[in-house]
Design an enzyme around this catalytic site. Structure first.
Site, PDB file in Angstrom:
ATOM      1  N   VAL A 195       0.805  -1.217   0.000  1.00  0.00           N
ATOM      2  CA  VAL A 195       0.000   0.000   0.000  1.00  0.00           C
ATOM      3  C   VAL A 195       0.842   1.272   0.000  1.00  0.00           C
ATOM      4  O   VAL A 195       0.340   2.340  -0.368  1.00  0.00           O
ATOM      5  CB  VAL A 195      -0.949  -0.007   1.229  1.00  0.00           C
ATOM      6  CG1 VAL A 195      -0.177   0.243   2.517  1.00  0.00           C
ATOM      7  CG2 VAL A 195      -2.080   0.990   1.074  1.00  0.00           C
ATOM      8  N   TYR A 196       2.113   1.194   0.362  1.00  0.00           N
ATOM      9  CA  TYR A 196       2.932   2.398   0.459  1.00  0.00           C
ATOM     10  C   TYR A 196       3.070   3.063  -0.914  1.00  0.00           C
ATOM     11  O   TYR A 196       3.485   2.435  -1.892  1.00  0.00           O
ATOM     12  CB  TYR A 196       4.330   2.086   0.987  1.00  0.00           C
ATOM     13  CG  TYR A 196       4.382   1.625   2.433  1.00  0.00           C
ATOM     14  CD1 TYR A 196       3.307   1.767   3.297  1.00  0.00           C
ATOM     15  CD2 TYR A 196       5.542   1.043   2.937  1.00  0.00           C
ATOM     16  CE1 TYR A 196       3.368   1.344   4.610  1.00  0.00           C
ATOM     17  CE2 TYR A 196       5.625   0.630   4.264  1.00  0.00           C
ATOM     18  CZ  TYR A 196       4.538   0.773   5.086  1.00  0.00           C
ATOM     19  OH  TYR A 196       4.613   0.350   6.389  1.00  0.00           O
ATOM     20  N   GLY A 197       2.761   4.343  -0.947  1.00  0.00           N
ATOM     21  CA  GLY A 197       2.873   5.080  -2.197  1.00  0.00           C
ATOM     22  C   GLY A 197       1.996   4.529  -3.300  1.00  0.00           C
ATOM     23  O   GLY A 197       2.306   4.716  -4.478  1.00  0.00           O
ATOM     24  N   GLY A 198       0.911   3.859  -2.932  1.00  0.00           N
ATOM     25  CA  GLY A 198       0.062   3.252  -3.952  1.00  0.00           C
ATOM     26  C   GLY A 198       0.801   2.216  -4.775  1.00  0.00           C
ATOM     27  O   GLY A 198       0.508   2.025  -5.956  1.00  0.00           O
ATOM     28  N   GLY A 199       1.757   1.546  -4.159  1.00  0.00           N
ATOM     29  CA  GLY A 199       2.560   0.542  -4.861  1.00  0.00           C
ATOM     30  C   GLY A 199       3.893   1.069  -5.351  1.00  0.00           C
ATOM     31  O   GLY A 199       4.788   0.289  -5.692  1.00  0.00           O
TER      32      GLY A 199
END
Length: 328
Positions: A60-64
């Site tokens: 989920v970090y940075g939208g992938g």
């Protein structure tokens, strides 16, 4: 750099883990303070030069995009067999009813998506990011076991839950002959010590490696109480975690500052040195937005606090509301 086994495994990890949540495309996520790829790569390269071999990210970090940046940098700067890559699964990454959680469907989809973004055939540590109240733990543990047996992950771990939940997961895996968790990524620092009540004793008993996140309380342990930063002003998550207890925490931060001043070293080094002496902490996960943050983290390994200093840092703590583990 110092290296230590991750829990009751043969895996050697650096005593400092680089958290990759600080890196990504800000427009793809809720944190406008993250560093883009151009600014991230020198920090990642420096981490490797300092001997850090442990890198923690999440789908989920940075939208992938955190996984993408992590994968490209490590491919360019390191030998895959010499680095330990950890990622996580739980939070929503896609629209629709199966776009989040720890169902078999979600886990099987998300491990493949993470591997694609990271550009690798396997991750070393695959972690559940939270407890899923809507999926039987038996389903989750069997799916994680199958991920390991398929060669897509070497080990599995968990993050931010109640001790009874973690114990239940360990029991279910043992009862069925499935792969067990070897690591707990929990929330712990000088101004949030609720994990010392049950989770830390459980991890010591079960020989679980502990890799705490937010070891500097989103920077609150590293600067004057009145100072502010871009992250402080825009990171709503850290306000949720710490604002309610600010007045109780202030004397602890002031005492930390006094000890750092006496030793003539940055506060971050004192805060990390305190955490590193807690058993069974393996590798605190350090969030870095400046090169100096990385240097402070590594320098903390050489700081040995006295029993008197530890007592001074700990004696003012009061119980805090539980933050991290999600309720139903």
């Amino acid at each position: 750099m110092e290296y230590v086994k991750l829990g009751n495994t043969g895996l050697d990890v650096s005593r400092i883990c680089l958290g990759m949540m600080s890196f990504g495309v800000a427009e793809r996520w809720t944190h406008p303070w993250v560093l883009n790829e151009e600014d991230s790569r020198p920090i990642i390269r420096r981490a490797l030069e300092l001997g850090i071999n442990f890198f923690d990210t999440a789908n989920v970090y940075g939208g992938g995009t955190s996984e993408e940046i992590t994968g490209r940098a490590l491919k360019d700067y390191a030998n895959r067999d010499e680095v330990v890559i950890a990622t996580k699964v739980f939070f929503r990454t896609a629209e629709g009813p199966n776009g989040a959680g720890l169902s078999r469907k979600a886990i099987m989809s998300e491990i493949d998506n993470s591997l694609k973004r990271l550009g690798t055939d396997y991750v070393d540590l695959y972690q559940i990011h939270r407890w899923d109240y809507n999926t039987p733990i038996e389903e989750t543990m069997e799916a994680l076991h199958d991920v390991v047996k398929a060669g897509k992950a070497r080990y599995i771990g968990a993050s931010a839950m109640y001790a009874w939940q973690f114990q239940k997961a360990l029991h279910v895996a043992e009862k069925n002959g499935w792969t067990k968790f070897v690591a707990m990524q929990n929330h712990m620092n000088l101004i949030y010590r609720e994990e010392e009540r049950e989770m830390m004793p459980l991890c010591r008993s079960e020989k679980i490696g502990v890799i705490p996140y937010s070891p500097l309380a989103s920077g609150r342990l590293a600067r004057d109480w009145s100072e502010t930063t871009h992250r402080f002003e825009t990171d709503q998550a850290q306000h949720m975690k710490y604002d309610a207890m600010m007045e109780a925490d202030r004397p602890i931060v002031e005492r930390l500052a006094a000890i750092a001043e006496q030793r003539n070293i940055p506060r971050a080094q004192i805060a990390l040195a305190w955490l590193l002496q807690k058993q069974p902490v393996t590798s605190p996960i350090i969030g870095v937005s400046k090169m100096s943050h990385l240097d402070d983290a590594v320098e903390a390994l050489s700081v040995k606090l006295t029993a008197e200093e530890i007592a001074l840092l700990e004696e003012l703590y009061v119980p805090h509301p539980v933050v991290g583990a999600l309720s139903e």
